[in-house]
Design a protein around this motif. Structure first.
Motif, PDB file in Angstrom:
ATOM      1  N   ALA A  39     -50.642  41.520 -34.788  1.00 27.01           N
ATOM      2  CA  ALA A  39     -51.150  42.200 -35.991  1.00 27.01           C
ATOM      3  C   ALA A  39     -52.414  43.000 -35.694  1.00 27.01           C
ATOM      4  O   ALA A  39     -52.578  44.127 -36.169  1.00 27.01           O
ATOM      5  N   ALA A  40     -53.329  42.416 -34.910  1.00 25.45           N
ATOM      6  CA  ALA A  40     -54.581  43.111 -34.601  1.00 25.45           C
ATOM      7  C   ALA A  40     -54.318  44.365 -33.772  1.00 25.45           C
ATOM      8  O   ALA A  40     -54.930  45.420 -34.012  1.00 25.45           O
ATOM      9  N   LEU A  41     -53.398  44.276 -32.804  1.00 28.91           N
ATOM     10  CA  LEU A  41     -53.051  45.441 -31.987  1.00 28.91           C
ATOM     11  C   LEU A  41     -52.492  46.560 -32.854  1.00 28.91           C
ATOM     12  O   LEU A  41     -52.832  47.730 -32.670  1.00 28.91           O
ATOM     13  N   VAL A  42     -51.615  46.187 -33.769  1.00 26.42           N
ATOM     14  CA  VAL A  42     -51.009  47.183 -34.661  1.00 26.42           C
ATOM     15  C   VAL A  42     -52.088  47.836 -35.526  1.00 26.42           C
ATOM     16  O   VAL A  42     -52.114  49.052 -35.712  1.00 26.42           O
ATOM     17  N   ALA A  43     -53.004  47.023 -36.056  1.00 20.97           N
ATOM     18  CA  ALA A  43     -54.060  47.538 -36.921  1.00 20.97           C
ATOM     19  C   ALA A  43     -55.010  48.463 -36.178  1.00 20.97           C
ATOM     20  O   ALA A  43     -55.592  49.379 -36.774  1.00 20.97           O
ATOM     21  N   LEU A  44     -55.186  48.244 -34.882  1.00 19.41           N
ATOM     22  CA  LEU A  44     -56.133  49.034 -34.095  1.00 19.41           C
ATOM     23  C   LEU A  44     -55.516  50.294 -33.507  1.00 19.41           C
ATOM     24  O   LEU A  44     -56.232  51.128 -32.950  1.00 19.41           O
TER      25      LEU A  44
ATOM     26  N   GLU B  27     -39.487  43.092 -44.488  1.00 15.27           N
ATOM     27  CA  GLU B  27     -39.486  41.847 -43.718  1.00 15.27           C
ATOM     28  C   GLU B  27     -39.182  42.112 -42.252  1.00 15.27           C
ATOM     29  O   GLU B  27     -39.784  41.513 -41.356  1.00 15.27           O
ATOM     30  N   ASN B  28     -38.269  43.036 -41.990  1.00 11.47           N
ATOM     31  CA  ASN B  28     -37.927  43.369 -40.596  1.00 11.47           C
ATOM     32  C   ASN B  28     -39.129  43.986 -39.875  1.00 11.47           C
ATOM     33  O   ASN B  28     -39.397  43.667 -38.708  1.00 11.47           O
ATOM     34  N   VAL B  29     -39.840  44.856 -40.566  1.00  5.54           N
ATOM     35  CA  VAL B  29     -41.014  45.491 -39.951  1.00  5.54           C
ATOM     36  C   VAL B  29     -42.100  44.454 -39.703  1.00  5.54           C
ATOM     37  O   VAL B  29     -42.717  44.436 -38.629  1.00  5.54           O
ATOM     38  N   LEU B  30     -42.333  43.590 -40.679  1.00  6.29           N
ATOM     39  CA  LEU B  30     -43.373  42.567 -40.527  1.00  6.29           C
ATOM     40  C   LEU B  30     -43.042  41.604 -39.392  1.00  6.29           C
ATOM     41  O   LEU B  30     -43.945  41.073 -38.737  1.00  6.29           O
ATOM     42  N   SER B  31     -41.758  41.371 -39.158  1.00 12.44           N
ATOM     43  CA  SER B  31     -41.369  40.501 -38.033  1.00 12.44           C
ATOM     44  C   SER B  31     -41.772  41.119 -36.699  1.00 12.44           C
ATOM     45  O   SER B  31     -42.054  40.417 -35.729  1.00 12.44           O
ATOM     46  N   GLU B  32     -41.806  42.478 -36.652  1.00 15.06           N
ATOM     47  CA  GLU B  32     -42.250  43.171 -35.443  1.00 15.06           C
ATOM     48  C   GLU B  32     -43.779  43.137 -35.307  1.00 15.06           C
ATOM     49  O   GLU B  32     -44.313  43.231 -34.199  1.00 15.06           O
ATOM     50  N   VAL B  33     -44.446  42.992 -36.447  1.00 14.69           N
ATOM     51  CA  VAL B  33     -45.914  42.971 -36.441  1.00 14.69           C
ATOM     52  C   VAL B  33     -46.442  41.596 -36.039  1.00 14.69           C
ATOM     53  O   VAL B  33     -47.483  41.483 -35.391  1.00 14.69           O
TER      54      VAL B  33
ATOM     55  N   LYS C 190     -54.572  46.110 -22.576  1.00  9.69           N
ATOM     56  CA  LYS C 190     -54.418  44.864 -23.320  1.00  9.69           C
ATOM     57  C   LYS C 190     -54.697  45.039 -24.806  1.00  9.69           C
ATOM     58  O   LYS C 190     -54.313  44.207 -25.605  1.00  9.69           O
ATOM     59  N   THR C 191     -55.399  46.115 -25.160  1.00  8.64           N
ATOM     60  CA  THR C 191     -55.751  46.313 -26.573  1.00  8.64           C
ATOM     61  C   THR C 191     -55.017  47.509 -27.167  1.00  8.64           C
ATOM     62  O   THR C 191     -55.405  48.015 -28.202  1.00  8.64           O
ATOM     63  N   ARG C 192     -53.961  47.941 -26.492  1.00  6.45           N
ATOM     64  CA  ARG C 192     -53.187  49.064 -27.009  1.00  6.45           C
ATOM     65  C   ARG C 192     -51.718  48.695 -27.102  1.00  6.45           C
ATOM     66  O   ARG C 192     -51.196  47.926 -26.287  1.00  6.45           O
ATOM     67  N   LEU C 193     -51.053  49.283 -28.099  1.00  7.92           N
ATOM     68  CA  LEU C 193     -49.614  49.095 -28.209  1.00  7.92           C
ATOM     69  C   LEU C 193     -48.914  49.910 -27.128  1.00  7.92           C
ATOM     70  O   LEU C 193     -49.392  50.986 -26.742  1.00  7.92           O
ATOM     71  N   ASP C 194     -47.784  49.420 -26.663  1.00  2.00           N
ATOM     72  CA  ASP C 194     -47.020  50.171 -25.676  1.00  2.00           C
ATOM     73  C   ASP C 194     -46.337  51.354 -26.361  1.00  2.00           C
ATOM     74  O   ASP C 194     -46.117  51.333 -27.584  1.00  2.00           O
ATOM     75  N   PRO C 195     -45.979  52.384 -25.617  1.00  2.00           N
ATOM     76  CA  PRO C 195     -45.380  53.593 -26.204  1.00  2.00           C
ATOM     77  C   PRO C 195     -44.117  53.320 -27.028  1.00  2.00           C
ATOM     78  O   PRO C 195     -43.884  53.994 -28.034  1.00  2.00           O
ATOM     79  N   THR C 196     -43.328  52.339 -26.604  1.00  2.00           N
ATOM     80  CA  THR C 196     -42.098  52.018 -27.338  1.00  2.00           C
ATOM     81  C   THR C 196     -42.426  51.535 -28.752  1.00  2.00           C
ATOM     82  O   THR C 196     -41.793  51.944 -29.731  1.00  2.00           O
ATOM     83  N   SER C 197     -43.428  50.659 -28.859  1.00  2.00           N
ATOM     84  CA  SER C 197     -43.830  50.142 -30.170  1.00  2.00           C
ATOM     85  C   SER C 197     -44.417  51.243 -31.041  1.00  2.00           C
ATOM     86  O   SER C 197     -44.153  51.296 -32.255  1.00  2.00           O
ATOM     87  N   VAL C 198     -45.201  52.122 -30.431  1.00  2.00           N
ATOM     88  CA  VAL C 198     -45.784  53.232 -31.179  1.00  2.00           C
ATOM     89  C   VAL C 198     -44.672  54.112 -31.765  1.00  2.00           C
ATOM     90  O   VAL C 198     -44.725  54.514 -32.942  1.00  2.00           O
TER      91      VAL C 198
ATOM     92  N   ARG D 178     -53.801  53.934 -33.767  1.00  2.00           N
ATOM     93  CA  ARG D 178     -53.907  55.023 -34.746  1.00  2.00           C
ATOM     94  C   ARG D 178     -52.596  55.237 -35.507  1.00  2.00           C
ATOM     95  O   ARG D 178     -52.579  55.306 -36.743  1.00  2.00           O
ATOM     96  N   THR D 179     -51.483  55.348 -34.791  1.00  4.84           N
ATOM     97  CA  THR D 179     -50.186  55.612 -35.438  1.00  4.84           C
ATOM     98  C   THR D 179     -49.713  54.410 -36.234  1.00  4.84           C
ATOM     99  O   THR D 179     -49.331  54.527 -37.404  1.00  4.84           O
ATOM    100  N   ALA D 180     -49.731  53.243 -35.607  1.00  5.89           N
ATOM    101  CA  ALA D 180     -49.208  52.034 -36.253  1.00  5.89           C
ATOM    102  C   ALA D 180     -50.049  51.626 -37.459  1.00  5.89           C
ATOM    103  O   ALA D 180     -49.520  51.108 -38.450  1.00  5.89           O
ATOM    104  N   SER D 181     -51.356  51.866 -37.400  1.00  9.20           N
ATOM    105  CA  SER D 181     -52.218  51.481 -38.516  1.00  9.20           C
ATOM    106  C   SER D 181     -51.886  52.285 -39.771  1.00  9.20           C
ATOM    107  O   SER D 181     -51.915  51.755 -40.892  1.00  9.20           O
ATOM    108  N   ILE D 182     -51.564  53.565 -39.595  1.00 13.50           N
ATOM    109  CA  ILE D 182     -51.186  54.393 -40.739  1.00 13.50           C
ATOM    110  C   ILE D 182     -49.891  53.879 -41.366  1.00 13.50           C
ATOM    111  O   ILE D 182     -49.764  53.786 -42.589  1.00 13.50           O
ATOM    112  N   THR D 183     -48.947  53.504 -40.518  1.00 14.36           N
ATOM    113  CA  THR D 183     -47.684  52.928 -41.011  1.00 14.36           C
ATOM    114  C   THR D 183     -47.947  51.650 -41.791  1.00 14.36           C
ATOM    115  O   THR D 183     -47.368  51.419 -42.859  1.00 14.36           O
TER     116      THR D 183
END
Length: 606
Positions: free
Chosen positions: A87-92, A77-83, A44-52, A94-99
């Motif tokens: 947002a918290a999941l993305v920030a937490l 804008e397109n990327v932010l629409s995916e976030v 529940k607190t991790r992004l799925d592999p597709t999103s990563v 490792r890969t997505a947070s760097i992006t």
């Protein structure tokens, strides 16, 4: 019997251990259930592999850059629409947070505000989970740092930064409510420190996950000032008040100590009156702590890793009255003991540096001078180096320090040993050790060449400090006794080259000529060395036209060697040696003009 008893006891212990690690049927089911619950919770607190994978591709695209602003804005804008919505999941992650860190500088301030608002949740308290995580703290720092673009955005659109300003103030409010929790947290502390920078209106380079280079670890990062909203001016005062409520943590927790050091640094730069109040209150707290009767509590704090770092910062930023109080009421009479301590000696270095421009330096110096040999024996060369540098700045006690050093390195008596002081200072070895001499009045062993392996960092720093003294005759006499090979060793050593450069550039034109005369025949190998080429360029910049001509005459015949060398080719170009070879009159005219211009600026500065 004893051996059998031991064996039985050992067997019983082993059986107990095996029984403890084995599982019953019920225990196994319970353990598997806990594992499944943990996996479900982490899911529940991790992004799925597709999103990563998506965010990894986004990061690759960001590295390529964009042809125009319109393309960039559409992509962002397109990327932010995916976030949005996670947002918290993305920030937490490792890969997505760097992006996300790489994306935020390209976003508008209102988009950053929207992201912060989502991570904070309805009450704003959800931001704590992000701020206190390894990946999330980096994202949050990057988002807060975008406030440095506030002045640019207000020129384009009057209220563009309003939402972001509001969100940053909300974050500050959350931190103020749980100040102690944040400043003790290894990751949360970075968020607080970045917030302090932004609230003050000065910011350094972004924090990275990579380890800093060895040469950059002790370098203070440069800060860049920027305009801030008026609300930040008042909020910084509120934030510092909340931090001061947890001042006890600043002397017991190394992470919290770093926050207080940042607070003092930014306030000293942008809010000097506030900084002065904070310094006074921190010292009042430390002085009020209980200690042994008749012993200042500061003497205890100085020997603690976390507290001593904070005291170093306090001393570095203190005004004259506070420095006088620290020295007179807490440290006077204890300086040598503190200089011998593995932690407290760094505070003594800061105090010696901070008092250099005041009269109290003489009293501090006289006390330290009594323990110079003991400090040298302890290997705390930073204290000795700082004494030399402060003497150079203050102008007092220079002769006393030089005599003390000659005595400490056993080259004061007989007088013939004075000329050996330079290699001894550079290597931090006594006369007997360096020259392998056991006799009390034996002559110098001229067969002991200067070895690059013996030149050490603190030795180089010490001599550089001594070159700023009013009287440098001993050092220059010692330099003139070195052979041409020794001078080349000095010039091409990474630390020795700074010494040669300092000795030559601070000499008179006549003295410089004498040293350059001894260097004749060594300019080509100097130019082909990383350190030597740097020293040669510095010497060239301070040299007269006549000295430049002598250097050029030696270098010019080795054109092919110099032009093919990775270091010497820069020397060839900067010295305009092609002009010297083919158009000497023109070269001489240019050099004469530069010399006159340099002399004119020197006269103005003096």
């Amino acid at each position: 019997m004893v051996e059998m008893d031991k064996e039985q006891k050992t067997r019983k212990k082993g059986e107990k251990k095996r029984k403890h690690t084995s599982e019953s049927a019920d225990g196994g089911q319970k353990k598997r259930k806990n594992v499944e619950d943990g996996e479900e919770k982490r899911g529940k607190t991790r992004l799925d592999p597709t999103s990563v994978g998506y965010f990894r591709r986004v990061d690759d695209r960001l590295k390529e850059g964009f042809e125009d602003d319109e393309t960039k804005e559409m992509f962002v804008e397109n990327v932010l629409s995916e976030v949005r919505g996670k947002a918290a999941l993305v920030a937490l992650d490792r890969t997505a947070s760097i992006t996300l860190q790489h994306l935020l500088p390209l976003t508008g301030l209102d988009q950053v505000a929207e992201l912060l608002k989502e991570m904070a949740g309805e009450t704003g308290s959800d931001i704590k989970a992000v701020a206190c995580s390894q990946c999330g703290s980096h994202v949050l720092e990057s988002a807060i740092r975008q406030m440095s673009r506030w002045a640019e955005s207000t020129q384009e659109e009057e209220d563009d930064s309003g939402p972001l300003e509001t969100q940053v103030l909300c974050l500050s409010g959350v931190i103020r409510e749980s100040c102690a929790e944040f400043i003790k947290h290894i990751h949360g502390t970075h968020t607080v420190r970045t917030l302090l920078h932004v609230m003050a209106g000065c910011i350094g380079p972004p924090r990275t996950t990579a380890q800093p280079a060895a040469n950059d670890r002790h370098v203070t990062p440069e800060l860049t000032d920027f305009d801030i909203p008026t609300s930040f001016w008042y909020e910084l005062k509120e934030l510092t008040e909340s931090l001061m409520a947890s001042v006890n943590l600043s002397v017991t927790n190394s992470v919290a100590s770093a926050v207080f050091q940042t607070m003092l640094t930014v306030c000293h730069r942008k809010r000097p009156k506030l900084c002065k109040q904070l310094l006074k209150r921190i010292m009042e707290y430390m002085s009020s702590c209980s200690s042994s009767p008749g012993v200042s509590p500061l003497l205890v704090f100085l020997k603690d890793q976390a507290a001593s770092r904070l005291i170093e910062k306090v001393i570095q930023l203190s005004h004259k009255a506070l420095l006088r109080d620290i020295f007179k009421n807490h440290l006077k009479g204890h300086l040598v003991d503190l200089a011998l301590h593995p932690i407290a000696n760094f505070v003594i270095q800061r105090l010696t540096a901070a008092t250099a421009k005041y009269k109290m330096f003489v009293r501090l110096f006289d006390e330290l001078l009594e323990g110079v040999e003991a400090i040298l024996a302890a290997g705390h060369m930073g204290v000795i180096v700082q004494m030399a540098e402060s003497c150079a700045e203050n102008g007092e006690r220079q002769d006393e320090l030089m005599r003390c050093l000659l005595s400490a390195f056993h080259c004061d008596e007989p007088g013939s040993r004075h000329t050996s002081c330079l290699p001894l200072f550079l290597s931090l070895l006594t006369y007997e050790v360096y020259y392998h001499s056991d006799t009390a009045e034996g002559g110098i062993d001229t067969q002991a060449p200067l070895k690059s392996s013996l030149i050490c960092y603190h030795g180089s720093r010490l001599v550089q400090g001594l070159t700023k003294f009013k009287e440098r005759s001993l050092l220059l006499s010692s330099l003139r006794t070195l052979s041409p090979d020794d001078l080349l060793t000095l010039a091409t050593d990474p630390m020795g080259s700074h010494v040669l450069q300092a000795l030559i550039t601070t000499s008179s034109d006549k003295g410089r000529g004498k040293i350059l005369k001894r260097l004749e025949g060594q300019f080509v190998p100097m130019a082909c060395s990383r350190s030597g080429s740097r020293a040669l360029e510095a010497i060239w910049n301070s040299a007269s036209v006549t000295h430049r001509q002598n250097i050029a005459e030696e270098l010019a015949p080795s054109e092919s060697q110099l032009r093919s060398d990775q270091f010497a080719r820069h020397v060839w170009a900067k010295f305009a040696l092609s002009h010297f070879t083919h158009r000497r009159a023109h070269w001489h005219e240019i050099q004469t003009g530069e010399s006159k211009k340099r002399k004119m600026f020197s006269d103005i500065l003096e």
